[in-house]
Design a protein around this motif. Structure first.
Motif, short mmCIF file in Angstrom:
data_model
loop_
_atom_site.label_atom_id
_atom_site.label_comp_id
_atom_site.label_asym_id
_atom_site.label_seq_id
_atom_site.Cartn_x
_atom_site.Cartn_y
_atom_site.Cartn_z
N ASP A 351 0.79 -1.12 0.09
CA ASP A 351 -0.04 -0.06 0.14
C ASP A 351 0.78 1.13 0.06
O ASP A 351 0.57 2.17 -0.92
CB ASP A 351 -0.84 0.00 1.19
N MET A 352 1.86 1.20 0.85
CA MET A 352 2.83 2.27 0.95
C MET A 352 3.53 2.62 -0.57
O MET A 352 4.03 3.79 -1.08
CB MET A 352 3.86 2.25 2.05
N GLN A 353 4.11 1.47 -1.10
CA GLN A 353 4.67 1.36 -2.50
C GLN A 353 3.77 2.08 -3.49
O GLN A 353 4.24 2.98 -4.38
CB GLN A 353 4.96 -0.13 -2.65
N THR A 354 2.41 1.70 -3.32
CA THR A 354 1.48 2.16 -4.45
C THR A 354 1.43 3.82 -4.14
O THR A 354 1.12 4.44 -5.15
CB THR A 354 0.06 1.49 -4.18
N ALA A 358 2.34 6.84 -6.71
CA ALA A 358 1.37 7.67 -7.45
C ALA A 358 2.08 9.19 -7.09
O ALA A 358 2.03 9.94 -7.90
CB ALA A 358 -0.05 7.57 -6.44
N GLU A 359 2.68 9.22 -6.05
CA GLU A 359 3.15 10.84 -5.69
C GLU A 359 4.29 11.01 -6.59
O GLU A 359 4.43 12.03 -7.20
CB GLU A 359 3.97 10.69 -4.22
N LEU A 360 5.26 9.93 -7.08
CA LEU A 360 6.49 10.03 -7.96
C LEU A 360 5.74 10.33 -9.36
O LEU A 360 6.36 11.31 -10.17
CB LEU A 360 7.26 8.78 -7.90
N LEU A 361 4.64 9.73 -9.45
CA LEU A 361 4.25 9.82 -10.99
C LEU A 361 3.52 11.02 -11.09
O LEU A 361 3.42 11.56 -12.59
CB LEU A 361 3.32 8.82 -11.33
N TYR A 391 5.96 12.71 0.72
CA TYR A 391 5.84 11.37 1.13
C TYR A 391 7.37 10.56 0.73
O TYR A 391 7.67 9.82 1.56
CB TYR A 391 4.68 10.62 0.22
N LEU A 392 7.77 10.92 -0.47
CA LEU A 392 9.23 10.26 -0.67
C LEU A 392 10.25 10.61 0.36
O LEU A 392 10.90 9.77 1.11
CB LEU A 392 9.71 10.97 -2.11
N HIS A 393 10.14 11.90 0.83
CA HIS A 393 11.02 12.47 2.12
C HIS A 393 10.72 11.60 3.09
O HIS A 393 11.92 11.08 3.96
CB HIS A 393 11.16 13.80 2.14
N ASN A 394 9.42 11.25 3.56
CA ASN A 394 9.02 10.57 4.75
C ASN A 394 9.63 9.13 4.52
O ASN A 394 9.95 8.73 5.45
CB ASN A 394 7.67 10.79 5.11
N VAL A 395 9.41 8.64 3.37
CA VAL A 395 9.89 7.24 3.25
C VAL A 395 11.50 7.16 3.59
O VAL A 395 11.86 6.32 4.05
CB VAL A 395 9.43 6.68 1.62
N CYS A 396 12.16 7.94 2.92
CA CYS A 396 13.60 8.13 3.06
C CYS A 396 13.89 8.04 4.40
O CYS A 396 14.85 7.43 4.87
CB CYS A 396 14.34 9.23 2.25
N LEU A 555 10.99 -9.94 -5.70
CA LEU A 555 10.44 -10.37 -6.95
C LEU A 555 9.98 -8.65 -7.64
O LEU A 555 9.44 -8.07 -7.12
CB LEU A 555 9.00 -11.05 -7.09
N VAL A 556 10.72 -8.78 -8.89
CA VAL A 556 10.49 -7.47 -9.56
C VAL A 556 9.88 -7.61 -10.80
O VAL A 556 10.09 -8.66 -11.72
CB VAL A 556 12.00 -6.89 -10.05
N SER A 557 8.79 -6.94 -11.25
CA SER A 557 8.06 -6.91 -12.27
C SER A 557 8.15 -5.46 -12.93
O SER A 557 8.17 -4.56 -12.08
CB SER A 557 6.63 -7.57 -12.27
N ARG A 558 7.42 -5.35 -14.26
CA ARG A 558 7.58 -4.19 -14.82
C ARG A 558 6.39 -3.26 -14.27
O ARG A 558 5.35 -3.92 -14.25
CB ARG A 558 7.44 -4.41 -16.24
N TYR A 559 6.36 -2.39 -13.98
CA TYR A 559 5.02 -1.19 -13.87
C TYR A 559 4.51 -0.96 -14.89
O TYR A 559 5.07 -0.10 -15.94
CB TYR A 559 5.57 -0.23 -12.78
N ILE A 560 3.00 -1.37 -15.14
CA ILE A 560 2.54 -0.81 -16.26
C ILE A 560 1.22 -0.23 -15.69
O ILE A 560 0.24 -0.58 -14.91
CB ILE A 560 2.05 -2.17 -17.28
N SER A 561 1.30 1.23 -16.12
CA SER A 561 0.09 2.06 -15.76
C SER A 561 -1.19 1.57 -16.43
O SER A 561 -1.36 1.13 -17.56
CB SER A 561 0.25 3.41 -16.28
N SER A 562 -2.39 1.50 -15.62
CA SER A 562 -3.60 0.98 -15.90
C SER A 562 -4.50 2.03 -16.82
O SER A 562 -5.38 1.77 -17.27
CB SER A 562 -4.35 0.55 -14.85
N GLN A 563 -3.86 3.23 -16.85
CA GLN A 563 -4.53 4.32 -17.58
C GLN A 563 -4.36 4.32 -19.14
O GLN A 563 -3.19 3.91 -19.38
CB GLN A 563 -3.92 5.82 -16.87
#
Ligand code: HEM
Length: 563
Positions: A351-354, A358-361, A391-396, A555-563
């Motif tokens: 949930d935090m990753q998502t 979203a913030e980065l995008l 949020y990125l700053h808080n995560v770091c 496990l790493v997969s490619r992020y594909i935007s649903s939009q």
């Protein structure tokens, strides 16, 4: 007569040694003021408390139990009965110790170990040698110079992303398990290759090209030498290296020969870089044009060559070589581990990753066709936006608080002193001293600064201190907001005159890499259980596979935007 003379000659040093040991263990120890401070019992002559306070799998609980029972100034046993140390979890005491860096130095034993590998650079130097090195290096790490490095960091992050995309497209090798386009990647290994590339390029204008392959001779020399440094599996040999270095260099073992071989390569290649830079600086001076090198070494050499600097404040070519080694040693694994642990934490909290993605995008890119076509100025302005994302700053900062790569550090008192305290001191006779407001310390005593202990202190950060919660930074408890520390009230980059000079550098790298990786990939945990071990730094290991070395498969997969 002659025999008696020889025997007495042999006996004298033995008697002197015994007298010394008796004095240290029975007399000096009793008179040491630390003896009057409460601390846990020691069950055996050579037993100590080091494992409990140094090993991250047990240290949070150990620190918590110690504070509960003995308060925040605790006497602990180091390597032997002569080694009574102060473990302090009192913020006022720690601020005093870290601020007064001439009264509290790094112990000569750890400095000698570091120097024997990477030379007497900023990490291990003391006194005027350290001051001179730090003064010359400080301008190189200015905010402006760090901004100049941004395009290079983007380039390296982009290379890592492309490499992972190729690996995912190619599918699994024998050793990599895959489930529908998700590749099991040892992120620690790959990020380490990338952070080496960054420090090579941004640190001294050198291309290791380690993301591409691991064949570069300087890269291999550093890797091999650092691996020797962190393994130090032969305790006797390590002790001999510290106490009788002349003996081990006279009779080098395989490890020592490896280090010497690596050092020879490093000296040759890095020496060429220094000569080349010296030549460019002289040429620029002759032509009246500025020398444009942006890497740390160039900047350091420029500041060293500045006309206003008195000759006694300049550093030598040998010091420059130690600086290259120091930046590589201090700057690559630390940053790699922060990134690795952050991805691991985000994989555990999808949930935090998502939310982070979203913030980065949400940051508008100046160009729709990826980062590769952006100009250097566009990349810098993109980074400006990324750096300010809350949020990125808080995560770091939450990741650096929860799993600081430097687990703890140690200082030795160079004179008798009174260390101020904010909390009452528990005494060994069972009483509590509420009035004195200090701990007496004798010259030569060691002080253990528990970086992780501070960062995870429930009495300061609240009952959820051991939990990954980036939102805590929106509303810090008052006590946490008063904690000393260079970075966000944590000790992760230490504090005072010996705090991390590379903090800004690493934050540029961490934030840029997270931006690139999180907007391109999704990270999931595997079925391997990861645990933390303090092997010079806090590193990830797979349960049951400690001998395979540090690794963090995700496990790493490619992020594909649903939009
Ligand atoms: C996340 C990344 C990093 C962390 C957590 C970190 C942490 C630390 C800590 C805790 C210290 C104090 C060590 C002690 O007192 O024993 C330190 C010192 C130092 N760090 Fe870092 N560091 C990081 C990245 C870097 C980078 C990227 C560089 C250089 C490019 C660097 C260069 C240094 C140097 C030269 C010192 C010694 C400073 C002195 O004694 O004056 N570090 N670092």
């Amino acid at each position: 007569m002659a025999l008696a003379f020889i025997l007495s000659g042999l006996l004298a040093p033995v008697v002197a040694l015994l007298a010394y040991l008796v004095y240290q263990n029975f007399i000096a120890a009793r008179w040491n003021p630390l003896h009057r401070i409460a601390g846990p019992p020691v069950r055996g002559w050579f037993k100590n408390h080091l494992y409990a306070i140094l090993e991250p799998s047990v240290s949070p609980a150990a620190h918590e139990a110690l504070v509960k029972k003995y308060g925040r100034s605790i006497r602990i046993r180091g390597v032997g009965p002569w080694d009574e140390r102060l473990l302090t979890l009192d913020p006022v005491s720690v601020a005093h110790v870290l601020k007064n860096s001439t009264t509290y130095e790094k112990p000569w034993q750890s400095r000698r170990l570091i120097s024997s590998l990477i030379g007497c650079g900023m990490l291990s130097a003391e006194g005027h040698v350290h001051k001179r090195q730090r003064r010359v290096a400080t301008p190189a790490f200015s905010t402006q110079n760090m901004r100049a490095l941004v395009p290079l960091v983007f380039r390296k992050g982009g290379e890592l992303k492309d490499r992972w995309l190729d690996m995912i497209a190619e599918g699994p090798k024998d050793t990599e398990k895959v489930t529908h386009e998700r590749l099991r990647i040892d992120v620690c290994h790959w990020i380490s290759r990338a952070t080496f590339d960054v420090i090579g390029s941004a640190g001294f204008g050198y291309e290791f090209n380690a993301i591409k392959d691991e064949s570069n001779e300087l890269f291999c020399a550093y890797k091999e030498m650092f691996e020797v440094a962190i393994s130090q599996s032969n305790v006797v040999r390590t002790m001999l290296n510290v106490y009788c270095p002349w003996l081990t260099s006279l009779f080098p073992d395989q490890t020592m020969r490896t280090v010497q071989r690596c050092q020879k390569i490093i000296r040759r290649v890095a020496g060429e870089l220094i000569n080349e830079n010296n030549r460019k600086i002289a040429e620029a001076e002759k032509n009246g044009s500025p020398f444009l090198g942006k890497d740390l070494l160039s900047l350091l050499m420029k500041s060293n060559a500045a006309t206003g600097l008195p000759p006694e404040d300049r550093i030598s070519d040998d010091d420059l070589l130690s600086s290259i080694n120091t930046f590589t040693f201090a700057g690559s694994d630390t940053t790699c581990l922060t990134l690795t642990w952050t991805l691991w934490l985000l994989a555990q909290h999808p949930d935090m990753q998502t939310r982070l993605r979203a913030e980065l995008l949400s940051v508008a890119r100046p160009s729709a066709d990826g980062l590769a076509n952006l100009t250097e100025d566009e990349l810098r302005s993109l980074y400006g936006m990324i750096a300010n994302l809350p949020y990125l700053h808080n995560v770091c900062r939450e990741s650096l608080r929860l799993i600081p790569p430097v687990h703890s550090t140690i200082r030795v008192a160079t004179r008798d002193d009174e260390i101020p305290t904010a909390y009452p001191v528990h005494k060994s006779d069972g009483t509590i001293d509420v009035d004195k407001g200090s701990v007496s310390i004798r010259m030569g005593s060691l002080i253990h600064v528990a970086v992780e202990g501070f960062n995870l202190d429930k009495g300061i950060w609240g009952q959820d201190a051991w939990v990954f919660n980036p939102d805590r930074w929106e509303d810090l408890p008052e006590a946490a907001a008063r904690q000393p520390g260079l970075f966000s009230n944590t000790l992760s980059f230490s504090a005072g005159p010996r705090s991390c000079i590379g903090m800004r550098f690493s934050l540029v790298e961490i934030k840029t890499f997270l931006y690139i990786l999180i907007t391109n990939f999704v990270f999931d945990v595997t079925d391997s259980k990861i645990f933390k071990a303090n092997v010079v730094l806090t590193r990830p290991y797979v349960c049951g596979k400690y001998k395979e070395g540090s690794q963090c498969p995700l496990l790493v997969s490619r992020y594909i935007s649903s939009q």
